[in-house]
Design a protein around this motif. Structure first.
Motif, short mmCIF file in Angstrom:
data_model
loop_
_atom_site.label_atom_id
_atom_site.label_comp_id
_atom_site.label_asym_id
_atom_site.label_seq_id
_atom_site.Cartn_x
_atom_site.Cartn_y
_atom_site.Cartn_z
N TYR A 246 0.83 -1.20 0.00
CA TYR A 246 0.00 0.00 0.00
C TYR A 246 0.87 1.26 0.00
N ILE A 247 1.99 1.20 0.71
CA ILE A 247 2.93 2.32 0.69
C ILE A 247 3.49 2.51 -0.70
N GLU A 248 3.89 1.41 -1.33
CA GLU A 248 4.44 1.47 -2.69
C GLU A 248 3.41 2.04 -3.67
N GLU A 249 2.17 1.59 -3.53
CA GLU A 249 1.11 2.07 -4.42
C GLU A 249 0.90 3.58 -4.24
N TYR A 250 0.98 4.06 -3.00
CA TYR A 250 0.78 5.49 -2.77
C TYR A 250 1.93 6.31 -3.35
N ILE A 251 3.16 5.81 -3.15
CA ILE A 251 4.32 6.52 -3.72
C ILE A 251 4.15 6.66 -5.22
N ARG A 252 3.79 5.58 -5.90
CA ARG A 252 3.61 5.61 -7.35
C ARG A 252 2.51 6.59 -7.75
N SER A 253 1.47 6.69 -6.92
CA SER A 253 0.36 7.58 -7.26
C SER A 253 0.77 9.05 -7.23
N THR A 254 1.88 9.38 -6.56
CA THR A 254 2.35 10.78 -6.53
C THR A 254 3.28 11.10 -7.69
N MET A 255 3.55 10.11 -8.56
CA MET A 255 4.50 10.32 -9.65
C MET A 255 3.90 9.99 -11.01
N THR A 256 2.59 10.09 -11.12
CA THR A 256 1.93 9.71 -12.37
C THR A 256 2.22 10.67 -13.52
N GLN A 257 2.78 11.84 -13.23
CA GLN A 257 3.07 12.79 -14.30
C GLN A 257 4.32 12.44 -15.10
N TYR A 258 5.04 11.40 -14.63
CA TYR A 258 6.26 10.99 -15.32
C TYR A 258 6.00 9.74 -16.15
N THR A 259 6.69 9.65 -17.29
CA THR A 259 6.55 8.48 -18.15
C THR A 259 7.22 7.27 -17.52
N THR A 260 8.43 7.46 -17.01
CA THR A 260 9.15 6.40 -16.31
C THR A 260 9.70 6.96 -15.00
N VAL A 261 9.78 6.08 -14.00
CA VAL A 261 10.35 6.45 -12.70
C VAL A 261 11.25 5.32 -12.23
N ASN A 262 12.48 5.65 -11.90
CA ASN A 262 13.43 4.67 -11.34
C ASN A 262 13.95 5.21 -10.02
N TYR A 263 13.72 4.43 -8.95
CA TYR A 263 14.19 4.87 -7.64
C TYR A 263 15.72 4.85 -7.58
N THR A 264 16.28 5.88 -6.96
CA THR A 264 17.71 5.85 -6.64
C THR A 264 17.90 5.56 -5.15
N SER A 265 16.89 5.89 -4.35
CA SER A 265 16.91 5.51 -2.93
C SER A 265 15.48 5.58 -2.39
#
Length: 343
Positions: A246-265
């Motif tokens: 659920y935490i992961e899903e919420y984090i992703r929901s705050t970055m929907t404006q990007y085509t790709t997202v890769n975590y660095t940390s």
């Protein structure tokens, strides 16, 4: 050793919790008592570190021997309701309870109905009545409040395309992304019984937490209950794992404006307050079919049934054959519509 029973003041018979009325009820004379207004015979300051395993029934004097985790049971000699008070006191005392709202007969009927809905179960399983045993059990749970501080750094891209003249361009923008989020989850349930299957208990959710009542021993009368096998500190890692998606899903929901997202940390700091010890209602159904015993569980408030029924090989084969046939005919139809005809 503290043995608690509930005798009817009118006729002396055992009184049990009635899931229909929510009252302590005598089936002999019909007397009912409101549990919420009753003084509780359990004193929280009588806890002893010694694990008693032998008790004496107050009705017939027989020795009641139980496993260390049992907190409520019935006397196997006279059938009297027995609540083992010293296992429900001190640090072992539950804070809250969700009482049963589904009776034993209602649970049986709901289970039979659930069996009939099995499209891939053997015919005999759906029609036969082979309930070997059904037990109303209060299962110990910890209800966690988890406070999370989440910090994420990521590399994001935003890709756009546009046409200018005879040329089509693709533009990729690069961004450094930072998120600092506070997420709080309340009433995260983790079953604390070593005997109960964790996956089975998870699938019984959700429980209606608005139905939580302050714990009183009278709610246990007529049911089986267990005390926890693991404390809230021991089960904290499992609670963290449970909310992780659920935490992961919420984090992703705050970055929907990007085509790709890769975590660095990514750092998730989770803290919890002392969890609330709760007893939640579960009907455990043992079902005998084809010389094998299957175990199912039913939410004692919602009626939700979970478990793995047997599968009919013939039905599974027919189902796959049907799906394959539908797919084949669909491809034929598409081919025909595109001018390919049937081949």
């Amino acid at each position: 050793m503290q043995v608690i029973d509930f005798k009817c003041p009118n006729c002396g018979s055992d009184m049990v919790f009635d899931s229909d009325t929510g009252m302590l009820s005598c089936h002999s004379c019909g007397r009912t008592d409101d549990i919420k207004t009753m003084p509780d015979p359990l004193k929280r300051n009588v806890f002893s570190d010694d694990e008693a395993s032998e008790y004496h029934c107050k009705s017939c004097g027989a020795v009641v021997i139980t496993e260390a985790e049992t907190t409520a049971t019935t006397c196997s000699f006279c059938g009297s309701v027995v609540v083992l008070g010293d296992r429900l006191s001190g640090k072992l005392a539950p804070a809250v309870v969700i009482p049963f709202s589904i009776s034993k007969e209602e649970a049986k009927q709901a289970f039979r109905k659930w069996c009939r809905n099995g499209l891939l179960t053997p015919k005999g399983f759906m029609t036969a009545d082979r309930i070997k045993g059904i037990t109303g059990m209060y299962v110990p749970f910890w209800l966690y409040e988890l406070n999370n501080l989440v910090e994420v750094q990521a590399h994001g891209t935003r890709v756009s395309t546009y046409t200018r003249g005879d040329y089509r361009y693709t533009e990729t923008q690069h961004f450094d992304v930072y998120r600092r989020i506070r997420l709080n989850y309340v009433d995260v349930p983790i079953d604390a019984s070593e005997k109960m299957n964790d996956d089975l208990m998870d699938k019984l959710e959700p429980f209606p937490y608005k139905q939580l009542e302050s714990f009183k021993t009278a709610y246990l009368a007529g049911y089986v209950a267990e005390k926890y096998s693991f404390d809230d500190k021991e089960l904290f890692p499992r609670a963290k794992n449970k909310i992780s998606p659920y935490i992961e899903e919420y984090i992703r929901s705050t970055m929907t404006q990007y085509t790709t997202v890769n975590y660095t940390s990514k750092q998730v700091d989770t803290k919890f307050k002392p969890a609330e010890y709760a007893l939640l209602p579960v009907w455990v159904v043992h079902y005998d079919y084809n010389k094998l015993e299957y175990t199912f569980a039913m939410n004692g408030q919602t009626g939700k049934v979970v478990g793995k029924p047997p599968l009919s090989k013939a039905k599974v084969t027919a189902w796959f054959a049907g799906i394959s046939g539908v797919c084949f005919l669909s491809l034929k139809l598409i081919s025909w519509m595109m001018g390919g005809g049937f081949w």
